[in-house]
Design an enzyme around this catalytic site. Structure first.
Site, PDB file in Angstrom:
ATOM      1  N   ARG A  62       9.561  -7.281  -4.295  1.00 59.73           N
ATOM      2  CA  ARG A  62       9.513  -6.769  -2.855  1.00 59.73           C
ATOM      3  C   ARG A  62       9.921  -7.605  -1.826  1.00 59.73           C
ATOM      4  O   ARG A  62      10.477  -8.150  -0.267  1.00 59.73           O
ATOM      5  CB  ARG A  62       8.245  -5.742  -2.918  1.00 59.73           C
ATOM      6  CG  ARG A  62       8.877  -4.215  -2.939  1.00 59.73           C
ATOM      7  CD  ARG A  62       7.065  -3.765  -3.029  1.00 59.73           C
ATOM      8  NE  ARG A  62       6.131  -4.380  -2.347  1.00 59.73           N
ATOM      9  CZ  ARG A  62       5.397  -3.755  -3.693  1.00 59.73           C
ATOM     10  NH1 ARG A  62       5.257  -2.837  -4.589  1.00 59.73           N
ATOM     11  NH2 ARG A  62       3.954  -4.291  -3.773  1.00 59.73           N
ATOM     12  N   GLU A  99      -7.211  -9.473  -7.565  1.00 58.59           N
ATOM     13  CA  GLU A  99      -8.027  -8.487  -8.374  1.00 58.59           C
ATOM     14  C   GLU A  99      -8.406  -8.042  -9.569  1.00 58.59           C
ATOM     15  O   GLU A  99      -9.484  -7.690 -10.477  1.00 58.59           O
ATOM     16  CB  GLU A  99      -8.717  -7.818  -6.605  1.00 58.59           C
ATOM     17  CG  GLU A  99      -8.137  -7.701  -5.537  1.00 58.59           C
ATOM     18  CD  GLU A  99      -7.739  -6.496  -5.025  1.00 58.59           C
ATOM     19  OE1 GLU A  99      -7.768  -5.054  -5.119  1.00 58.59           O
ATOM     20  OE2 GLU A  99      -6.518  -6.956  -4.187  1.00 58.59           O
TER      21      GLU A  99
END
Length: 178
Positions: A62, A99
């Site tokens: 993106r 994460e």
């Protein structure tokens, strides 16, 4: 006459994607609306005002979507930061922690002339891990980070602080607190 478009209102928020408790900020609705897409490019270009840079670097994928049209609009070159195995050439790679695991990105060292000033762009600033790694890649290739620019920032995840603590300027068009 340019239409005024509220990009935040144009974004779609999808609760529970990609997992429970996550509120996904989706740019698909901006990209599919010609007026919103034009406004996004213009507003990002305007947000880069005052930064001295030669190139825009976008992270896969993106970051390409937001970075390429801004680079073209501002008559700058574009540099790709990609996942391993996607670029040929004299590569420099950095790994970083997510994460949910670890990831790596690479740039072609030869695409960044020594001392070139680079604006690092992506669609989203969350924890700052990807953006900080992209900045480190620019520096490892001999470039100078002129700043970072994002369409969207999730403020509660601390990405801005992580980048600023590392000495990078941070600009974001839209901010979300959850």
């Amino acid at each position: 006459m340019e239409k005024t478009v509220d990009l935040k209102k144009k974004m779609r928020v999808i609760e529970g994607f990609p997992g429970p408790g996550i509120s996904y900020k989706d740019i698909t609705t901006i990209l599919s609306d010609p007026d919103a897409l034009q406004a996004m490019v213009q507003q990002l270009a305007d947000a880069a005002d005052g930064l001295d840079f030669d190139y825009v670097l976008g992270t896969e994928s993106r970051g390409f979507i937001v970075g390429v049209p801004v680079a073209a609009k501002l008559h700058k070159g574009f540099i790709m930061a990609r996942k391993p195995g996607k670029l040929p050439g004299n590569l420099v790679r950095k790994s970083y922690t997510l994460e949910y695991g670890e990831a790596s990105i690479e740039v072609d060292r030869d695409s960044i002339p020594n001392g070139a000033r680079v604006l690092v762009m992506d669609d989203l600033l969350a924890t700052g891990g990807t953006a900080k790694t992209a900045c480190e890649l620019v520096e490892a290739a001999g470039g100078v980070v002129a700043g970072t620019l994002f369409l969207t920032e999730l403020t509660e995840l601390g990405g801005r602080k992580a980048l600023e603590d590392a000495g990078y300027e941070v600009r974001a068009l839209l901010t979300w607190t959850n």
